[in-house]
Design a protein around this motif. Structure first.
Motif, short mmCIF file in Angstrom:
data_model
loop_
_atom_site.label_atom_id
_atom_site.label_comp_id
_atom_site.label_asym_id
_atom_site.label_seq_id
_atom_site.Cartn_x
_atom_site.Cartn_y
_atom_site.Cartn_z
N ILE A 145 41.16 36.94 45.05
CA ILE A 145 42.02 38.12 44.93
C ILE A 145 42.22 38.71 46.32
O ILE A 145 41.38 38.53 47.21
N SER A 146 43.33 39.39 46.50
CA SER A 146 43.66 39.97 47.80
C SER A 146 42.74 41.15 48.12
O SER A 146 42.04 41.67 47.25
N TYR A 147 42.77 41.56 49.38
CA TYR A 147 41.93 42.68 49.79
C TYR A 147 42.35 43.96 49.09
O TYR A 147 41.51 44.78 48.71
N ILE A 148 43.66 44.16 48.92
CA ILE A 148 44.14 45.37 48.23
C ILE A 148 43.64 45.38 46.79
O ILE A 148 43.12 46.39 46.29
N ALA A 149 43.78 44.24 46.11
CA ALA A 149 43.29 44.16 44.74
C ALA A 149 41.78 44.31 44.69
O ALA A 149 41.24 44.92 43.75
N GLY A 150 41.08 43.77 45.69
CA GLY A 150 39.64 43.90 45.74
C GLY A 150 39.18 45.34 45.89
O GLY A 150 38.25 45.78 45.22
N TYR A 151 39.86 46.09 46.75
CA TYR A 151 39.50 47.49 46.93
C TYR A 151 39.85 48.31 45.68
O TYR A 151 39.14 49.26 45.33
N ALA A 152 40.96 47.96 45.02
CA ALA A 152 41.31 48.64 43.77
C ALA A 152 40.25 48.38 42.70
O ALA A 152 39.84 49.29 41.96
N ASP A 153 39.80 47.13 42.63
CA ASP A 153 38.75 46.79 41.67
C ASP A 153 37.46 47.52 42.01
O ASP A 153 36.74 48.00 41.11
N LEU A 154 37.13 47.60 43.30
CA LEU A 154 35.94 48.34 43.73
C LEU A 154 36.01 49.80 43.31
O LEU A 154 35.04 50.36 42.80
N TYR A 159 29.98 43.29 44.92
CA TYR A 159 31.10 43.92 45.62
C TYR A 159 30.92 43.86 47.13
O TYR A 159 31.90 43.76 47.88
N CYS A 160 29.70 43.93 47.61
CA CYS A 160 29.46 43.81 49.06
C CYS A 160 29.88 42.43 49.57
O CYS A 160 30.55 42.31 50.59
N SER A 217 44.84 42.32 34.60
CA SER A 217 46.04 41.47 34.67
C SER A 217 46.77 41.69 35.99
O SER A 217 47.28 40.74 36.60
N LEU A 218 46.82 42.95 36.43
CA LEU A 218 47.46 43.25 37.71
C LEU A 218 46.62 42.73 38.88
O LEU A 218 47.17 42.24 39.87
N ILE A 219 45.31 42.85 38.77
CA ILE A 219 44.42 42.39 39.83
C ILE A 219 44.51 40.87 39.99
O ILE A 219 44.52 40.33 41.11
N LEU A 220 44.57 40.15 38.87
CA LEU A 220 44.47 38.69 38.88
C LEU A 220 45.81 38.01 38.64
O LEU A 220 45.85 36.85 38.22
N ILE A 221 46.91 38.70 38.90
CA ILE A 221 48.23 38.20 38.54
C ILE A 221 48.55 36.87 39.22
O ILE A 221 49.13 35.96 38.60
N ASP A 222 48.14 36.71 40.49
CA ASP A 222 48.43 35.45 41.19
C ASP A 222 47.67 34.28 40.57
O ASP A 222 48.21 33.18 40.45
N ASN A 223 46.43 34.52 40.20
CA ASN A 223 45.64 33.46 39.60
C ASN A 223 46.13 33.09 38.21
O ASN A 223 46.09 31.92 37.81
N VAL A 224 46.62 34.10 37.47
CA VAL A 224 47.11 33.84 36.11
C VAL A 224 48.44 33.10 36.15
O VAL A 224 48.70 32.21 35.32
N LYS A 225 49.31 33.45 37.11
CA LYS A 225 50.62 32.81 37.21
C LYS A 225 50.50 31.33 37.54
O LYS A 225 51.26 30.50 37.02
N ILE A 276 45.09 45.51 31.05
CA ILE A 276 46.25 45.73 31.92
C ILE A 276 45.82 45.73 33.39
O ILE A 276 46.45 45.10 34.24
N PHE A 277 44.74 46.45 33.69
CA PHE A 277 44.29 46.57 35.08
C PHE A 277 43.89 45.21 35.65
O PHE A 277 44.30 44.84 36.76
#
Length: 258
Positions: free
Chosen positions: A126-135, A205-206, A102-110, A99-100
């Protein structure tokens, strides 16, 4: 005898790490410079890589919790950590990873291939927001949990060793040597787990968060990604083959003594 809650966690870790190894076959194709399987397969490959790696990290956290309960609450371990509860935790770990990511990569999957600039490229952005969430959820929080639990384990091990020395005065010297060995072993295990995780995850991640991946050469980018995956290669060594009983079981299986 191998059907225990701890070994269920090791099975989940082995499954995720083995799957990462299979995905590295496709990574070798990427290193060669051209993706030959189309945009859809590129998206599937990247998506599975993220989900499986996330599940592997989640399983590492569950193993840390399992060890924490086993050492700090040994009398309650059999009632708190049951096979049924462990199976549920493993299931939730994989579902949450799915689930997590899927939310991070939603643009790439669509829209597969939307970030490809030419034919034969397999780009994933992935966007910066998604990148920081993944981090946060794939690196910082798991690391904090693992370090915190292992520090607690080390403190409990030291206190148990101290209690042993104070109650058995007749063999003080022998138990002092054993306590020192136990402390050294606990320190090495803690340091190894944290060091391997940091060395494998930090470069990826860096680079991803500083935005320098666009200026990197293909070989440098491939090295960072392979180092990220290499953590899955080291997990079985750290979490499985440090167990003497596990090594003995493997020996009995492969020498056909069962």
């Amino acid at each position: 005898q191998l059907h225990t809650p701890t070994n269920l966690l090791l099975l989940s870790l082995a499954s995720s790490d083995f799957s990462v190894g299979l995905l590295l076959v496709f990574q070798i194709v990427l290193i060669d410079g051209c993706w030959l399987y189309g945009d859809i397969m590129c998206t599937v490959y990247q998506y599975l890589a993220y989900v499986i790696t996330s599940a592997s990290i989640g399983t590492m956290v569950l193993i840390s919790v399992d060890r924490y309960v086993a050492i700090c609450y040994p009398l309650h371990y059999s009632t708190k950590i049951t096979q049924g509860r462990v199976k549920i935790c493993i299931f939730l770990c994989w579902i949450c990873s799915w689930i997590f990511q899927s939310l991070i990569l939603i643009d790439n999957v669509k829209q597969p291939g939307r970030y490809n600039s030419c034919v034969g490229e397999c780009a994933f952005v992935i966007s910066y927001i998604a990148g920081y969430a993944d981090l946060a959820f794939s690196f910082i929080i798991p690391m904090i949990i693992i370090i915190g639990l292992y520090i607690r384990l080390f403190m409990v091990a030291m206190s148990q060793a101290g209690a042993m020395r104070s109650h058995i005065a007749a063999v003080t010297l022998r138990h002092s040597v054993r306590a020192k060995k136990s402390q050294v072993k606990a320190t090495k295990t803690l340091g190894l787990v944290v060091l391997v995780f940091l060395l494998c995850m930090c470069p990826y991640y860096c680079v991803a968060l500083t935005g320098e991946d666009n200026s990197m050469s293909a070989s440098s980018a491939a090295f960072v990604i392979c180092l990220f995956f290499f953590n899955s290669c080291l997990n079985p060594i750290i979490y499985a083959f440090f167990y003497p009983w596990f090594r003995k079981s493997i020996k009995l299986i492969f020498t056909l003594q069962i």
